[in-house]
Scaffold this motif. Structure first.
Motif, PDB file in Angstrom:
ATOM      1  N   UNK A 120     -77.674  36.188   9.395  1.00  0.00           N
ATOM      2  CA  UNK A 120     -77.249  34.674   9.548  1.00  0.00           C
ATOM      3  C   UNK A 120     -75.265  34.278   9.732  1.00  0.00           C
ATOM      4  N   UNK A 121     -75.028  34.814   8.803  1.00  0.00           N
ATOM      5  CA  UNK A 121     -73.764  34.836   9.087  1.00  0.00           C
ATOM      6  C   UNK A 121     -73.248  35.431  10.426  1.00  0.00           C
ATOM      7  N   UNK A 122     -73.494  35.920  10.633  1.00  0.00           N
ATOM      8  CA  UNK A 122     -73.073  37.348  12.456  1.00  0.00           C
ATOM      9  C   UNK A 122     -73.001  35.756  13.249  1.00  0.00           C
ATOM     10  N   UNK A 143     -65.483  34.381   8.533  1.00  0.00           N
ATOM     11  CA  UNK A 143     -66.258  35.126   9.229  1.00  0.00           C
ATOM     12  C   UNK A 143     -65.152  36.297  10.166  1.00  0.00           C
ATOM     13  N   UNK A 144     -64.282  36.177   9.125  1.00  0.00           N
ATOM     14  CA  UNK A 144     -62.986  38.295   9.688  1.00  0.00           C
ATOM     15  C   UNK A 144     -64.014  38.723   8.617  1.00  0.00           C
ATOM     16  N   UNK A 145     -64.408  38.746   7.508  1.00  0.00           N
ATOM     17  CA  UNK A 145     -65.202  39.958   7.332  1.00  0.00           C
ATOM     18  C   UNK A 145     -66.665  40.318   8.024  1.00  0.00           C
ATOM     19  N   UNK A 146     -67.524  39.210   8.401  1.00  0.00           N
ATOM     20  CA  UNK A 146     -68.452  39.672   8.864  1.00  0.00           C
ATOM     21  C   UNK A 146     -68.218  40.052  10.449  1.00  0.00           C
ATOM     22  N   UNK A 147     -67.085  39.324  10.994  1.00  0.00           N
ATOM     23  CA  UNK A 147     -66.767  40.461  12.376  1.00  0.00           C
ATOM     24  C   UNK A 147     -66.721  41.994  11.893  1.00  0.00           C
ATOM     25  N   UNK A 148     -65.690  42.065  11.561  1.00  0.00           N
ATOM     26  CA  UNK A 148     -65.298  43.079  10.934  1.00  0.00           C
ATOM     27  C   UNK A 148     -66.726  44.102  10.193  1.00  0.00           C
ATOM     28  N   UNK A 149     -67.700  44.022   9.575  1.00  0.00           N
ATOM     29  CA  UNK A 149     -68.677  44.359   9.116  1.00  0.00           C
ATOM     30  C   UNK A 149     -69.699  44.524  10.164  1.00  0.00           C
ATOM     31  N   UNK A 150     -70.324  43.806  11.257  1.00  0.00           N
ATOM     32  CA  UNK A 150     -70.572  44.009  12.859  1.00  0.00           C
ATOM     33  C   UNK A 150     -70.163  45.630  12.808  1.00  0.00           C
ATOM     34  N   UNK A 187     -59.954  49.660  13.709  1.00  0.00           N
ATOM     35  CA  UNK A 187     -59.585  48.579  15.078  1.00  0.00           C
ATOM     36  C   UNK A 187     -59.863  47.409  14.931  1.00  0.00           C
ATOM     37  N   UNK A 188     -61.457  47.150  14.005  1.00  0.00           N
ATOM     38  CA  UNK A 188     -61.458  45.538  13.884  1.00  0.00           C
ATOM     39  C   UNK A 188     -60.772  44.377  13.282  1.00  0.00           C
ATOM     40  N   UNK A 189     -60.306  45.011  12.386  1.00  0.00           N
ATOM     41  CA  UNK A 189     -59.456  44.720  11.322  1.00  0.00           C
ATOM     42  C   UNK A 189     -58.690  43.875  12.132  1.00  0.00           C
ATOM     43  N   UNK A 190     -57.927  44.526  12.734  1.00  0.00           N
ATOM     44  CA  UNK A 190     -56.855  43.313  13.758  1.00  0.00           C
ATOM     45  C   UNK A 190     -56.594  43.120  15.340  1.00  0.00           C
ATOM     46  N   UNK A 191     -57.694  43.746  15.747  1.00  0.00           N
ATOM     47  CA  UNK A 191     -58.390  43.203  16.876  1.00  0.00           C
ATOM     48  C   UNK A 191     -59.606  42.151  16.995  1.00  0.00           C
ATOM     49  N   UNK A 192     -60.228  41.835  16.049  1.00  0.00           N
ATOM     50  CA  UNK A 192     -61.290  40.808  15.709  1.00  0.00           C
ATOM     51  C   UNK A 192     -60.222  39.434  15.642  1.00  0.00           C
TER      52      UNK A 192
END
Ligand SMILES: Nc1ncnc2c1ncn2[C@@H]1O[C@H](COP(=O)(O)OP(=O)(O)OP(=O)(O)O)[C@@H](O)[C@H]1O
Ligand SMILES: [Mg+2]
Lengths: 260, 318
Positions: B178-180, B197-204, B106-111
């Motif tokens: 810190x990246x988040x 930024x995409x990677x860390x948003x999805x990771x969080x 879900x995160x991949x497209x919505x973030x």
């Protein structure tokens, strides 16, 4: 300074916003180790060129090469990882965080410890974290910010915020440093100190520097070569002396800035 | 052993001591069934609030569908134990993994969406998860899933809560964390400093969803029956209140928020209308006088007197 291959090269780069051609057929190069100035009246397209180099914008046409390889189409973070770091004209610090944390964040792409080491606090975690903190404090010292290390970044005076932007960019360990009006809002004393700092870090870190600046004392004082931009086009290129005596440049600047 | 590690150990010992006291009181019959249930709910809610805080507080993404991931963890967990007779720990992990995977997908497209748009998307997705579950006959549909073994107890929820707290604390105090935080502070600058930024948003988002899955598994095995009604957007909203009340970007805040909200709900259990009024008033007052929440970005371990004591115990020179 001349070497066989430039560090950065822009070939016929244009950027069109709607109907406005902000950058038109822009050609330039920077050799390794050079300190280059980019000047021009307001709205000439200088910041747009930084945004094109750092991947914030993708050129409408043309190519940008770092070390002979095209970087067009790469994301800003990928370009930073390849060795280009920048500061922002309109300061963009992590304003709620401490001065120290602002710098620590920029070490991000050099950190090797993984998620498991992070969560279990083992392996390389402590060693690298200690190193990052130590190196960050060293950078802060260079920019006379070490006394403010634990203050919140937004509470720093304006000039100090600009210096923090440079310290933070250096933490990313770039080959090429882009400075967008680093002296804006600084008094002559601060500007003079900044000049010394830029000279010093370039030597110390073996950097190549491209800077945008309206303060002519700074540009003429430290740049080895200068490009002059007007309406997105280069109208002159040369040494500070050549630029100061170029009639085209004087015309472009007449009534807006004095050239000394 | 360095001072950070010693401080972690100190915190762990304090955590275990609190466990010992409460467990002792439960075993000694000093805490009745009603408050036992609420203590368990507090721990579950702490896991929910802290995991949501990673997404909303630390990474600055506005997600309000957290109950959806909790539902996934609950249903995967109860199917695993009730229908497949798997051990509880396996069921919890399965729930976490499934919720995490869903969070990732879900995160991949919505973030890519920002602010209000992301909020609406996550709200909608939380509801979609609930409605999908409602229509799966295998798990009882709208009537709910019955016959769940009562496997949850204080030791399980407290243990899971401690693990969650240490996980999230260690994560946010690292280059990854810190990246988040950099994304929250200034996305353009974060990207310019080399943060994907995409990677860390999805990771969080994925980590947050996985922990909500664990909370769901623990929650479900406290009851004989769970139904999709436990995971409505009102539930999501409740977790959001805990995070906002405590302070976006403070783990201590999320603990306090979960504690206060659960406590108020319990104390006013027989006056549901009064509860909503008190909630609303509390939030309005908070927004007026302390918009950053009770703790803001602060942790209890940063407050001068407590820091002093901790530093002394962990042998760090002042
Ligand atoms: N994202 C954008 N969309 C539309 N127009 C833009 C955008 N960015 C820049 N421009 C326009 O492009 C032109 C060049 O802007 P740019 O910011 O590069 O100028 P500059 O040389 O940096 O000026 P200054 O000295 O004032 O900073 C201006 O006319 C500006 O309005
Ligand atoms: Mg500009």
């Amino acid at each position: 300074m001349a070497e066989n291959k430039p560090l950065l090269k822009a070939e016929d780069v244009s950027e069109v916003f709607g109907g406005l051609k902000a950058v038109a057929d822009f050609n330039f190069y920077i050799n390794k180790g050079e300190l280059i100035g980019l000047i021009g009246p307001n709205g000439a397209g200088k910041t747009t060129i930084f945004n094109l180099i750092t991947g914030v914008y993708v050129p409408t046409t043309g190519d940008i090469k770092l070390d002979g390889e095209s970087i067009v189409g790469q994301k800003p973070y990928e370009i930073t990882q390849r060795g280009i770091a920048r500061t922002f004209q309109n300061i963009r610090l992590f304003s709620e965080l401490s001065v120290l944390d602002n710098v620590k964040i920029a070490y991000h792409c050099h950190v090797k410890y993984g998620l498991i080491e992070t969560v279990l606090r083992m392996g390389r975690y402590f060693g690298e974290e200690d190193e990052i903190t130590a190196e960050s404090l060293k950078l802060l010292k260079i920019f006379k910010l070490d006394e403010h290390a634990y203050e919140v970044a937004k509470n720093l005076p304006y000039g100090a915020q600009r210096r923090l932007e440079i310290a933070r960019a250096l933490a990313a360990k770039p080959k090429l440093l882009l400075l967008d009006e680093p002296a804006a809002g600084m008094n002559p004393q601060e500007t003079h100190e900044l000049m010394e700092m830029i000279r010093w870090i370039r030597k110390q870190f073996g950097l190549t520097v491209l800077l945008i600046e309206h303060d002519m004392s700074l540009v003429m004082g430290i740049c080895e070569r200068i490009y002059v931009l007007e309406y997105g086009m280069i109208i002159a290129e040369g040494t500070p002396t050549e630029i100061q005596n170029n009639p085209e440049v004087i015309r472009a600047y007449l009534g807006t800035e004095s050239m000394n | 052993m360095n001072s950070v590690r010693r401080r972690d150990l100190t915190m762990l010992i304090i955590g275990l001591a609190i466990f010992g006291v409460i467990q002792g009181m439960i075993s000694g019959g000093m805490i009745g069934a009603f408050w036992q249930l609420n203590i368990i709910l507090i721990c579950v809610n702490v896991i929910m609030a802290v995991s949501l805080n990673l997404i909303n507080g630390y990474t600055g993404q506005f997600s309000i569908g957290h109950a959806g991931f909790m539902a996934v963890g609950s249903y995967v967990g109860v199917v695993a134990t009730t229908n497949f007779h798997l051990p509880f720990i396996v069921a919890l992990i399965l729930g976490a993994v499934c919720a995490g995977i869903l969070g990732f997908l879900i995160g991949l497209p919505t973030l890519r969406l920002r602010g209000d748009y992301l909020a609406i998307a996550t709200l909608g997705l939380g509801e979609i998860i609930r409605i999908v579950i409602m229509n799966i006959e295998y798990v009882g549909g709208a009537a709910g899933f019955k016959g769940i073994p009562h496997l949850t107890n204080f030791a399980w929820v407290y243990g899971a809560m401690l693990i969650t707290l240490f996980f999230i604390k260690n994560f946010v105090n690292s280059s990854h964390g810190r990246a988040c935080i950099a994304i929250r502070e200034n996305e353009i600058a974060a990207e310019a400093m080399g943060v994907n930024t995409t990677k860390y948003k999805v990771m969080a988002f994925t980590i947050g969803a996985a922990f909500a899955g664990i909370a769901g598994g623990l929650f479900a095995h406290q009851f004989y029956l769970i139904s999709p009604n436990s995971f409505t957007f009102l539930a999501s909203f409740n977790y959001l209140i805990m995070v906002v009340l405590g302070g976006m970007g403070s783990i201590t805040g999320s603990i306090a928020g979960a504690f206060v909200v659960t406590f108020i709900s319990a104390a006013l259990a027989s006056f549901p209308e009064a509860r909503m009024i008190i909630y609303a008033l509390a939030l309005i007052l908070l927004m007026f006088y302390r918009p950053q929440g009770l703790f803001g970005y602060m942790e209890i371990t940063n407050f001068a007197p407590i820091k002093k004591v901790l530093d002394k115990i962990s042998g760090k020179e002042a």
